[in-house]
Design a protein around this motif. Structure first.
Motif, PDB file in Angstrom:
ATOM      1  N   LEU A 144      10.136  -0.278  -6.999  1.00 35.89           N
ATOM      2  CA  LEU A 144       9.249   0.650  -6.288  1.00 35.89           C
ATOM      3  C   LEU A 144       9.921   1.252  -5.055  1.00 35.89           C
ATOM      4  O   LEU A 144       9.367   2.149  -4.434  1.00 35.89           O
ATOM      5  CB  LEU A 144       7.974  -0.073  -5.834  1.00 35.89           C
ATOM      6  N   GLY A 145      11.077   0.745  -4.702  1.00 36.35           N
ATOM      7  CA  GLY A 145      11.738   1.170  -3.472  1.00 36.35           C
ATOM      8  C   GLY A 145      11.116   0.552  -2.242  1.00 36.35           C
ATOM      9  O   GLY A 145      11.162   1.102  -1.152  1.00 36.35           O
ATOM     10  N   ALA A 146      10.528  -0.631  -2.423  1.00 34.73           N
ATOM     11  CA  ALA A 146       9.810  -1.298  -1.327  1.00 34.73           C
ATOM     12  C   ALA A 146      10.360  -2.683  -1.025  1.00 34.73           C
ATOM     13  O   ALA A 146       9.687  -3.473  -0.364  1.00 34.73           O
ATOM     14  CB  ALA A 146       8.331  -1.390  -1.699  1.00 34.73           C
ATOM     15  N   SER A 147      11.568  -2.972  -1.459  1.00 34.99           N
ATOM     16  CA  SER A 147      12.091  -4.330  -1.274  1.00 34.99           C
ATOM     17  C   SER A 147      12.270  -4.670   0.199  1.00 34.99           C
ATOM     18  O   SER A 147      11.999  -5.797   0.613  1.00 34.99           O
ATOM     19  CB  SER A 147      13.380  -4.542  -2.044  1.00 34.99           C
ATOM     20  N   GLU A 148      12.706  -3.713   1.018  1.00 35.66           N
ATOM     21  CA  GLU A 148      12.892  -4.005   2.438  1.00 35.66           C
ATOM     22  C   GLU A 148      11.569  -4.309   3.126  1.00 35.66           C
ATOM     23  O   GLU A 148      11.487  -5.247   3.929  1.00 35.66           O
ATOM     24  CB  GLU A 148      13.602  -2.840   3.135  1.00 35.66           C
ATOM     25  N   VAL A 149      10.525  -3.534   2.806  1.00 41.20           N
ATOM     26  CA  VAL A 149       9.231  -3.786   3.472  1.00 41.20           C
ATOM     27  C   VAL A 149       8.603  -5.077   2.989  1.00 41.20           C
ATOM     28  O   VAL A 149       7.957  -5.779   3.771  1.00 41.20           O
ATOM     29  CB  VAL A 149       8.246  -2.591   3.330  1.00 41.20           C
ATOM     30  N   LEU A 150       8.826  -5.442   1.718  1.00 41.62           N
ATOM     31  CA  LEU A 150       8.300  -6.711   1.231  1.00 41.62           C
ATOM     32  C   LEU A 150       9.016  -7.876   1.909  1.00 41.62           C
ATOM     33  O   LEU A 150       8.382  -8.864   2.280  1.00 41.62           O
ATOM     34  CB  LEU A 150       8.433  -6.810  -0.292  1.00 41.62           C
ATOM     35  N   ALA A 162       0.850  -1.192   0.000  1.00 36.87           N
ATOM     36  CA  ALA A 162       0.000   0.000   0.000  1.00 36.87           C
ATOM     37  C   ALA A 162       0.883   1.238   0.000  1.00 36.87           C
ATOM     38  O   ALA A 162       1.778   1.375   0.836  1.00 36.87           O
ATOM     39  CB  ALA A 162      -0.917   0.002   1.216  1.00 36.87           C
ATOM     40  N   ARG A 163       0.612   2.143  -0.944  1.00 39.79           N
ATOM     41  CA  ARG A 163       1.386   3.381  -1.006  1.00 39.79           C
ATOM     42  C   ARG A 163       0.807   4.370  -0.013  1.00 39.79           C
ATOM     43  O   ARG A 163      -0.401   4.601   0.013  1.00 39.79           O
ATOM     44  CB  ARG A 163       1.372   3.958  -2.412  1.00 39.79           C
ATOM     45  N   THR A 164       1.684   4.940   0.795  1.00 41.19           N
ATOM     46  CA  THR A 164       1.271   5.921   1.793  1.00 41.19           C
ATOM     47  C   THR A 164       2.107   7.188   1.607  1.00 41.19           C
ATOM     48  O   THR A 164       3.023   7.224   0.772  1.00 41.19           O
ATOM     49  CB  THR A 164       1.486   5.384   3.226  1.00 41.19           C
ATOM     50  N   PRO A 185      -6.798   3.085   3.891  1.00 40.59           N
ATOM     51  CA  PRO A 185      -7.979   3.881   4.205  1.00 40.59           C
ATOM     52  C   PRO A 185      -8.026   5.218   3.454  1.00 40.59           C
ATOM     53  O   PRO A 185      -9.092   5.796   3.290  1.00 40.59           O
ATOM     54  CB  PRO A 185      -7.882   4.108   5.713  1.00 40.59           C
ATOM     55  N   ASP A 186      -6.882   5.683   2.967  1.00 47.25           N
ATOM     56  CA  ASP A 186      -6.845   6.951   2.242  1.00 47.25           C
ATOM     57  C   ASP A 186      -7.064   6.786   0.744  1.00 47.25           C
ATOM     58  O   ASP A 186      -6.878   7.742  -0.012  1.00 47.25           O
ATOM     59  CB  ASP A 186      -5.501   7.655   2.482  1.00 47.25           C
ATOM     60  N   GLU A 187      -7.435   5.594   0.313  1.00 41.70           N
ATOM     61  CA  GLU A 187      -7.712   5.284  -1.091  1.00 41.70           C
ATOM     62  C   GLU A 187      -6.494   5.479  -1.986  1.00 41.70           C
ATOM     63  O   GLU A 187      -6.603   5.824  -3.152  1.00 41.70           O
ATOM     64  CB  GLU A 187      -8.907   6.079  -1.615  1.00 41.70           C
ATOM     65  N   ASP A 188      -5.301   5.274  -1.424  1.00 43.25           N
ATOM     66  CA  ASP A 188      -4.087   5.311  -2.227  1.00 43.25           C
ATOM     67  C   ASP A 188      -3.966   4.017  -3.010  1.00 43.25           C
ATOM     68  O   ASP A 188      -4.744   3.078  -2.838  1.00 43.25           O
ATOM     69  CB  ASP A 188      -2.858   5.482  -1.319  1.00 43.25           C
ATOM     70  N   THR A 189      -2.952   3.947  -3.838  1.00 39.36           N
ATOM     71  CA  THR A 189      -2.692   2.754  -4.640  1.00 39.36           C
ATOM     72  C   THR A 189      -2.300   1.579  -3.751  1.00 39.36           C
ATOM     73  O   THR A 189      -1.471   1.715  -2.857  1.00 39.36           O
ATOM     74  CB  THR A 189      -1.559   3.037  -5.645  1.00 39.36           C
ATOM     75  N   GLU A 192       3.966   0.420   2.400  1.00 47.27           N
ATOM     76  CA  GLU A 192       3.791  -0.464   3.548  1.00 47.27           C
ATOM     77  C   GLU A 192       3.386  -1.829   3.014  1.00 47.27           C
ATOM     78  O   GLU A 192       2.535  -1.931   2.143  1.00 47.27           O
ATOM     79  CB  GLU A 192       2.705   0.064   4.489  1.00 47.27           C
ATOM     80  N   ALA A 193       3.988  -2.862   3.556  1.00 45.52           N
ATOM     81  CA  ALA A 193       3.696  -4.224   3.109  1.00 45.52           C
ATOM     82  C   ALA A 193       2.997  -5.004   4.202  1.00 45.52           C
ATOM     83  O   ALA A 193       3.242  -4.799   5.389  1.00 45.52           O
ATOM     84  CB  ALA A 193       4.984  -4.939   2.718  1.00 45.52           C
TER      85      ALA A 193
END
Length: 178
Positions: free
Chosen positions: A168-174, A8-10, A39-43, A15-16
């Motif tokens: 996406l720059g999200a490898s650590e959270v994944l 989820a993009r915040t 909850p903010d309707e982000d991607t 956030e994963a």
């Protein structure tokens, strides 16, 4: 072995969360699950993989219809989670038509009792029930996030989700939910 996660993009980045798909029966259920993650309707991206066979990305942006990409339709058709993603529209079938039951499809051409003439019909593409070993869906699903069509098609099923998360720059959270 399957793996499914929500990204989820915040405002603070991605956030994963790992997700259990056992209670998800339809694409609408999956989209609702994704919407609950933001909850903010982000991607929100739902990333699903079956080890070394196929991967899928479902993108939910607020209340818009989900966008779907599946790397290998035939491999996904043999999977319960893949069946969630392979809608009639995605497969180019007439919506609402019963079509063939995906479990009953002859995906490799080795069905017992099949005649040569049936093989010829499948090979020339005249069979409406055939599911190809090719990507299906929205090839531009991740364009605005930095992953173009060429990069998406080049991903191997065994490391696709990691490569997507890295871009996406999200490898650590994944990795925290793997």
């Amino acid at each position: 072995m399957y793996f499914a996660a929500l990204l989820a993009r915040t405002e603070d980045g991605w956030e994963a969360s790992d997700t259990e798909l056992d209670d998800v029966e339809t694409l609408s259920d999956l989209a609702d699950l994704a919407r609950e993650a933001s909850p903010d309707e982000d991607t929100v991206l739902v990333l699903i993989e079956q080890e070394d066979a196929w991967f899928g990305v479902v993108r939910v942006d607020g209340e818009e219809d989900p966008r779907i990409y599946v790397s290998d339709a035939a491999a996904a058709a043999r999977s319960a989670y893949g069946e969630l993603l392979l809608t009639d529209e995605l497969l180019g079938r007439e919506p609402g038509s019963d079509g063939a039951d995906l479990d009953a499809l002859d995906l490799d051409g080795t069905e017992d009792g099949e005649s040569d003439s049936d093989d010829d019909a499948d090979e020339d593409g005249s069979s409406d029930d055939a599911v190809s070993h090719s990507p299906v869906g929205d090839i531009e699903i991740l364009d605005d996030l930095g992953i173009g069509e060429k990069e998406l098609r080049a991903l191997d099923a065994d490391d696709a989700l990691g490569a997507i998360a890295e871009a996406l720059g999200a490898s650590e959270v994944l990795e925290t939910v793997r």
